[in-house]
Design a protein around this motif. Structure first.
Motif, short mmCIF file in Angstrom:
data_model
loop_
_atom_site.label_atom_id
_atom_site.label_comp_id
_atom_site.label_asym_id
_atom_site.label_seq_id
_atom_site.Cartn_x
_atom_site.Cartn_y
_atom_site.Cartn_z
N ALA A 36 0.82 -1.22 0.00
CA ALA A 36 0.00 0.00 0.00
C ALA A 36 0.85 1.27 0.00
CB ALA A 36 -0.92 0.01 1.22
N ALA A 37 2.16 1.12 0.10
CA ALA A 37 3.03 2.28 0.31
C ALA A 37 2.94 3.29 -0.82
CB ALA A 37 4.47 1.82 0.50
N ALA A 38 3.01 2.84 -2.07
CA ALA A 38 3.04 3.78 -3.19
C ALA A 38 1.80 4.68 -3.22
CB ALA A 38 3.18 3.03 -4.51
N ARG A 39 0.64 4.13 -2.85
CA ARG A 39 -0.59 4.92 -2.85
C ARG A 39 -0.60 5.96 -1.74
NH1 ARG A 39 -2.72 -0.19 -3.05
NH2 ARG A 39 -3.52 0.00 -0.92
N GLU A 40 0.03 5.63 -0.59
CA GLU A 40 -0.14 6.46 0.60
C GLU A 40 1.03 7.38 0.91
OE1 GLU A 40 -1.43 4.01 3.88
OE2 GLU A 40 -2.68 2.77 2.56
N LEU A 41 2.24 7.04 0.47
CA LEU A 41 3.43 7.83 0.83
C LEU A 41 3.36 9.29 0.41
CD1 LEU A 41 6.40 5.36 0.21
CD2 LEU A 41 5.28 5.94 2.37
N THR A 77 8.11 -0.47 -4.84
CA THR A 77 7.40 0.75 -4.45
C THR A 77 7.76 1.89 -5.37
OG1 THR A 77 7.36 0.04 -2.13
CG2 THR A 77 7.02 2.38 -2.56
N GLY A 78 9.04 1.99 -5.73
CA GLY A 78 9.46 3.03 -6.66
C GLY A 78 8.79 2.89 -8.01
N ALA A 79 8.71 1.67 -8.51
CA ALA A 79 8.06 1.43 -9.79
C ALA A 79 6.59 1.82 -9.75
CB ALA A 79 8.21 -0.03 -10.19
N ASP A 80 5.91 1.49 -8.63
CA ASP A 80 4.50 1.84 -8.49
C ASP A 80 4.32 3.36 -8.41
OD1 ASP A 80 3.86 -0.84 -8.52
OD2 ASP A 80 3.66 -1.01 -6.33
N THR A 112 4.87 14.15 -5.21
CA THR A 112 5.47 13.73 -3.94
C THR A 112 6.12 14.96 -3.31
OG1 THR A 112 7.43 13.05 -5.20
CG2 THR A 112 5.85 11.33 -4.59
N PRO A 113 5.33 15.80 -2.65
CA PRO A 113 5.84 17.08 -2.16
C PRO A 113 6.74 17.00 -0.93
CG PRO A 113 3.55 16.81 -1.51
CD PRO A 113 3.88 15.66 -2.41
#
Length: 286
Positions: free
Chosen positions: A181-186, A204-207, A215-216
């Motif tokens: 779920a990291a890519a959606r939430e980070l 995660t990087g690819a997602d 990604t502010p």
């Protein structure tokens, strides 16, 4: 007599700690050699027995997977390392029956300084990738920055004992989420600290790259080889600030050099300069 110091871990061939430490000792005019030694958790007790029998040792830097194991093997743990039960630094002090091995955790200072110099706000909303020894230090560092709760993304929350213990020790609330779920939430956090081994955050990087999300916030990626990592590249593409693991490594190594070489007071600026040059790290204002 030439003093000895080393970085221990498995694997260890990629480590840039020897370049950092050798540059520092040369600039200080201190006669300490520094090497990388591959040591597994099973081999650690035998290795420590060997170094205890030698008078030349000044210190050990400790990386994965030894940080928790060595905390239980030294004679004393001081500072935040005692609360965390995770040690990345061992200093040798004279004792009546031979050298005393004293453990510290300089990873916390390394993460705090790396994030502060990158412009992290006070009490940032924060997430951590990974649940091991470096993640434990990240949780403590976030507490030092004023954060009262953090989200930890892991493959298996049952195996996150180090980070759970750290949270209890420093008084920070944790929420666990699956790494998938990291890519959606980070992108929603002010600060993200990835403590995963090299390439472990590639998925995660690819997602993140596929989503093309903004990604502010600030990403500190503790892995530094290869660089840029896939997650760092995706974060930069999203407009965020990336702090390379080399900066964390630099700041924690400054504290190790202070212990191993018995440096009193602030580290001289010229020593920090040569350490930066040795690994290609940017020179920040201290």
């Amino acid at each position: 007599m030439t003093g000895r110091a080393a970085v221990l871990g498995h694997p260890i061939g990629h480590s840039k700690s020897p370049a950092l430490h050798r540059a520092a000792y040369a600039a200080l005019g201190v006669d300490i050699g520094y090497e990388a030694i591959d040591v597994t958790v099973d081999a650690l007790p035998g290795f420590l027995s060997t170094v205890r029998a030698e008078d030349s040792w000044r210190g050990l830097s400790v990386t994965m997977p030894l940080k928790a194991a060595i905390a239980a093997a030294v004679d004393e743990v001081r500072g935040v390392g005692e609360a965390l039960g995770v040690v990345n630094t061992v200093a040798f002090e004279p004792g009546p029956a031979g050298p005393r091995l004293v453990g510290y955790n300089t990873d916390v200072a390394g993460i705090v300084n790396a994030l502060r110099y990158a412009g992290a706000p006070d009490a940032p909303s924060a997430a951590v990738l990974g649940g091991g020894g470096t993640a434990a230090a990240a949780v403590a560092a976030l507490r030092d920055l004023g954060t009262s709760s953090a989200t930890v993304f892991v493959r298996d929350a049952v195996r996150a004992a180090d980070v759970r213990a750290a949270a209890a020790a420093v008084g920070i609330d944790l929420q666990f989420r699956p790494l998938t779920a990291a890519a959606r939430e980070l992108p929603g956090y002010d600060v993200v600290v990835s403590t995963l081994p090299p390439r472990a955050a590639d998925g995660t990087g690819a997602d993140l790259a596929a989503a093309g999300a903004a990604t502010p916030g600030i990403l500190l990626d503790a892995a530094y080889d290869p660089w840029p990592s896939r997650i760092a590249a995706a974060w930069t593409a999203g407009g965020g600030t990336v702090v390379p693991g080399l900066e964390m490594l630099l700041y924690q190594a400054i504290e190790q050099v202070r212990l191993f070489a018995a440096v009193d007071g602030p580290m001289p600026a010229e020593v920090i300069d040569v350490m930066c040059d040795a690994v290609g790290a940017p020179r920040r204002v201290f």
